[in-house]
Enzyme design. Sequence first.
Site, mmCIF file in Angstrom:
data_model
loop_
_atom_site.group_PDB
_atom_site.id
_atom_site.type_symbol
_atom_site.label_atom_id
_atom_site.label_comp_id
_atom_site.label_asym_id
_atom_site.label_seq_id
_atom_site.Cartn_x
_atom_site.Cartn_y
_atom_site.Cartn_z
ATOM 1 N N CYS A 1 9.216 -13.679 21.906
ATOM 2 C CA CYS A 1 9.389 -14.568 22.208
ATOM 3 C C CYS A 1 8.109 -15.185 20.624
ATOM 4 O O CYS A 1 6.894 -14.514 20.367
ATOM 5 C CB CYS A 1 8.382 -14.529 23.365
ATOM 6 S SG CYS A 1 7.325 -16.360 23.464
ATOM 7 N N CYS B 1 4.886 -16.482 21.986
ATOM 8 C CA CYS B 1 3.488 -15.545 22.975
ATOM 9 C C CYS B 1 3.572 -14.738 21.280
ATOM 10 O O CYS B 1 2.208 -13.860 21.306
ATOM 11 C CB CYS B 1 4.660 -14.248 23.113
ATOM 12 S SG CYS B 1 5.975 -15.119 24.692
#
Length: 245
Positions: free
Chosen positions: A158, A161
């Site tokens: 991600c 993230c």
Amino acid sequence: MPLQTLTDATFARRTRRAPALILLSSGSDKLRSDFKTAFVKAADEEAGILFAQVEPDNNPQLCERFAYQNKALLIGLYRGEALVRRSRPWSSDLPDFIQQLHAAREADDPPAKPIKKAKPKRKPLSKPMDVSDATFEKEAIAASQDLPVLVDFWAEWCGPCRQVAPILEKLAAEYAGQIRIVKVDTDANPGLSQAFQIRSIPTIAMFKAGQLIFMQPGALPEASFRDLIKQALALEAPAVGAPAS
């Protein structure tokens, strides 16, 4: 013993010492019929474990404590602490849960008159801690009785993230001893992903006093994280929902 019914008012007293298998199910959350049959049968046959059901609609405190998300939820507890949990359980889960509860009781072997000990203080975290399906109850929900706990649901692949990660590293060091920051890899911990219905990452959550007080998907900027932390520290009576901006 026969299947019991527990409520917000009776839960702590009944589960303080006895191993317990607790089923949170409203009857409309698609509980598997084979599981319910096996659960009732095990309650009649299994000695030394409390089998009980909780009606979520009438017991909001327990729903918040165990993060009930409108899906049947099975919790295995010993001395009030959740050892195992499964959303939408299968009948095949029961033997493993029962075995783990018996093992916990045998390993504990408490004296006849337990000596009360001072509750040990948790070591302050100066960086985010990785938690899992097995440790989330202890390191996030239970730990939030002492300090607010910020949870980062993330995954290795991600991109957003990775943008959030250095911000959380910085804030964990800055607020060490005031809050805890923990991280849940959603790919490695499908049980938590299912329990909290994580559909987008990162998703940020905050617990205080055992209750979920904030949950929102998306990569927040540092200023928003700081506002969230300040509001969590100032909050006296946790209530489910997002803090005011």
